[in-house]
Write an enzyme that holds these catalytic residues in place. Structure first.
Site, PDB file in Angstrom:
ATOM      1  CG  ASP A  32     -13.624 -39.723  49.164  1.00 60.18           C
ATOM      2  OD1 ASP A  32     -13.706 -38.861  48.497  1.00 60.18           O
ATOM      3  OD2 ASP A  32     -14.119 -39.846  50.237  1.00 60.18           O
ATOM      4  CG  ASP A 101      -0.363 -46.641  39.491  1.00 63.48           C
ATOM      5  OD1 ASP A 101       0.698 -47.411  38.965  1.00 63.48           O
ATOM      6  OD2 ASP A 101       0.358 -45.679  40.298  1.00 63.48           O
ATOM      7  CG  ASP A 209       4.268 -50.236  40.594  1.00 64.38           C
ATOM      8  OD1 ASP A 209       4.361 -48.995  41.071  1.00 64.38           O
ATOM      9  OD2 ASP A 209       4.580 -51.007  41.347  1.00 64.38           O
ATOM     10  CD  GLU A 273       7.785 -47.347  39.407  1.00 62.65           C
ATOM     11  OE1 GLU A 273       7.935 -46.534  40.313  1.00 62.65           O
ATOM     12  OE2 GLU A 273       6.896 -48.395  39.788  1.00 62.65           O
ATOM     13  CG  HIS A 346       3.212 -42.616  44.164  1.00 69.09           C
ATOM     14  ND1 HIS A 346       3.785 -42.565  42.839  1.00 69.09           N
ATOM     15  CD2 HIS A 346       3.421 -43.788  44.519  1.00 69.09           C
ATOM     16  CE1 HIS A 346       3.843 -43.754  42.432  1.00 69.09           C
ATOM     17  NE2 HIS A 346       3.810 -44.577  43.508  1.00 69.09           N
ATOM     18  CG  ASP A 347       6.830 -44.425  44.741  1.00 68.39           C
ATOM     19  OD1 ASP A 347       6.370 -44.738  45.891  1.00 68.39           O
ATOM     20  OD2 ASP A 347       7.195 -45.321  43.677  1.00 68.39           O
TER      21      ASP A 347
END
Length: 572
Positions: A32, A101, A209, A273, A346-347
């Site tokens: 968090d 993001d 994104d 992205e 993260h991907d």
């Protein structure tokens, strides 16, 4: 923050925080914002300039926050708006910017916009999303009745039937992530208004994104059996030609710049992205004269281990292919545009496991070598949380170890296509996004110092040896090497602004290049293999000044490199 030139980010390093897995401040097992705030000094000590914060907006969390139900609030799982304001202040006090993001190709199906849109065909927001009737001659809800044969990036069709209105809606990702219709000017203005709201709140920019998917070229059937990337094109058509880099995407981004950024003080950062984007297209996105985005994330180098069947058709990756790919982007954006430099996020699976050697013998050395090569290219480096200590892939034994919606769905799809359980898990182990989402390894305690509760995803068992606390005490650690690389970019203008020349492009083990700015030349040499290597360079480098510690001792231009050894030298 004081005003800076618009290209300040050329000498900057960005650190990505995936909040669910970074640090848990309240003991509920999920990371968090208070947890992040407790570790801001780690980021300042490391020397990073920007934090890219993965989504913390309100969300049902079907895709771990990339399915947003309210753009103007923080999900209680992560804290409150006050917590986020505090994080912005904490970072700014240390000279670090915060980039949010931004997910605006789609929303959550729980978003108020979509709830109103699906309320009926006469809804004022019906055209905010892509609604279409069943294919002519078909009954809605039956197989093959979808408006097109497109597949979703998360398996299955890209259309879901709504029986109440008798129409389908488009979702290029999960059914709970309906695509916004950017052709509607009301949608665009709602997005721009939201972005202005965040900038007014102190945010320093956005990472956008899949932003190159916001313009659709048309709703026609896609190719079957072709190279579909994450799409299973044996059962569904490839939507790529119709949804990637569409006919109005540059117009939309230029409009976004005018409406959101043009009148703001210098110092903001915009990153797009852009999967399946060519060098030529990236030049258009990042040409400063066009006023679109500052840099893009491209996927070419992280698709090199994907075979004809797409992401889950895993094939070996060769260093020659990696050099050719990265070199092409260095050359292509040399005079116009700018590179984002990354090996993991993260991907993606962990870079040391994918591009390096995560065995106990070579993990540290390969993590250092990969970081050295990446950070000393021309472009802005991105550090994904845990990269700085060489975090490796998790031991995913069975499907029960998976949490990511993409991996779970892919496992099911692979089995349906005839793969055995072990074949399916082998593909998932190579590429699963869960690898990047295991808790950040702060110390050797039970849950890696991530939480006092039960973590939402188990910590990698290797955290007992690989953690921040241990590496802070070891000056020869991966962590200290990252800190030195970040300082080098800040201290040596040639790293940020020099040109790039690839050396030894056909050497199967050694990655080498020079960076040149005026009379200063940097030489970077790395043996990116687990075997000794030999290479020859200009003998004048034999006595050059080393910038990073190395045990290489060239003689008459001949270099003998141990596995994963690197050397960085400078001539002034």
């Amino acid at each position: 923050m004081s005003e800076t030139p618009r290209d300040w980010w050329k000498s900057a390093v960005v650190y990505q925080v995936y909040p669910r897995s970074f640090a848990d401040g309240d003991g509920d097992g999920v990371g968090d914002i208070p947890g992040i705030r407790a570790h801001v000094d780690h980021l300042a000590w490391l020397g990073v300039d920007v934090v890219w914060l993965s989504p913390v907006y309100r969300s049902p969390m079907d895709d771990n926050g990339y399915d947003i139900s309210d753009y103007h609030d923080v999900d209680p799982l992560f804290g409150t708006l006050d917590d986020l304001d505090g994080l912005i202040a904490d970072l700014h006090e240390r000279g670090i910017r915060l980039v949010m993001d931004l997910v605006v190709n789609h929303t959550s199906s729980s978003h108020a916009w979509f709830q109103e849109s699906r309320s009926g065909r006469d809804s004022a927001k019906r055209d905010w999303y892509w609604w279409r009737p069943p294919r002519e001659g078909h009954v809605g809800g039956e197989p093959g009745a979808e408006p097109t044969n497109w597949g979703s990036a998360f398996s299955g069709p890209a259309w879901t039937y709504d029986p109440d209105s008798g129409e389908y809606y488009l979702h290029l990702f999960a059914p709970s992530q309906p695509d916004l219709n950017w052709e509607n000017p009301e949608v665009r203005e709602a997005v721009y208004s939201m972005m202005r709201w965040w900038l007014d709140r102190g945010v320093d920019g956005f990472r956008m994104d899949v932003i190159n998917m916001i313009s659709k070229a048309g709703l026609e059937d896609g190719e079957l059996g072709g190279p579909g990337g994450p799409i299973d094109t044996t059962t569904h058509g490839d939507p790529g030609p119709f949804v990637l880099n569409g006919p109005r995407v540059h117009e939309f981004l230029q409009e976004m710049h005018r409406e959101v950024f043009a009148d703001r003080p210098a110092g903001l950062l915009t990153v797009g992205e852009t999967p399946a984007t060519s060098v030529e297209e990236a030049r258009r996105y990042t040409d400063p004269e066009r006023r679109e985005v500052d840099m893009v994330f491209q996927f070419e180098h992280v698709d090199l281990d994907s075979g004809p069947g797409g992401k889950w058709d895993v094939v070996p990756m060769s260093l020659l292919d990696l050099k050719a790919s990265l070199g092409r982007w260095q050359e292509g954006l040399a005079d116009v545009g700018w590179n984002s430099l990354y090996l993991g996020n993260h991907d993606q699976p962990r870079s040391v496991s994918r591009f390096g050697d995560d065995s106990p013998e070579y993990r540290a050395a390969s993590a250092k070598a990969l970081a050295t090569v990446l950070h000393l290219h021309r472009g802005t480096p991105y550090v994904y949380q845990g990269d700085e200590i060489g975090m490796a892939n998790a031991p995913l034994a069975t499907v029960d170890d998976l949490r990511d919606i993409e991996s779970v769905n892919a496992h099911r799809a692979l089995l349906a296509r005839g793969a055995t359980g072990e074949e399916a898990m082998a593909a998932i182990r190579a590429k699963s996004r869960d690898h990047a989402r295991t808790p950040m390894q702060w110390d050797a305690d039970e849950h890696a110092g991530f939480t006092t509760g039960t973590p939402w995803l188990p910590a990698n068992p290797d955290h007992v040896e690989v953690n921040v606390a241990a590496q802070r005490e070891d000056p020869d650690s991966v962590l200290h090497h990252y800190r030195a690389l970040i300082a080098l970019r800040h201290d040596e203008p040639v790293v940020a602004h020099g040109d790039f020349t690839m050396l030894l492009p056909d050497h199967p083990q050694v990655y080498a290049f020079t960076r040149r700015l005026d009379d200063v030349v940097l030489l970077v040499v790395a043996n990116l293999s687990s075997q000794p290597a030999t290479a020859r360079f200009d003998p004048t480098w034999d006595d050059a000044e080393p910038l990073l510690a190395t045990t290489a001792h060239p003689t008459a231009g001949t270099w003998s490199l141990t596995p994963w050894e690197t050397a960085v030298l400078i001539r002034r």
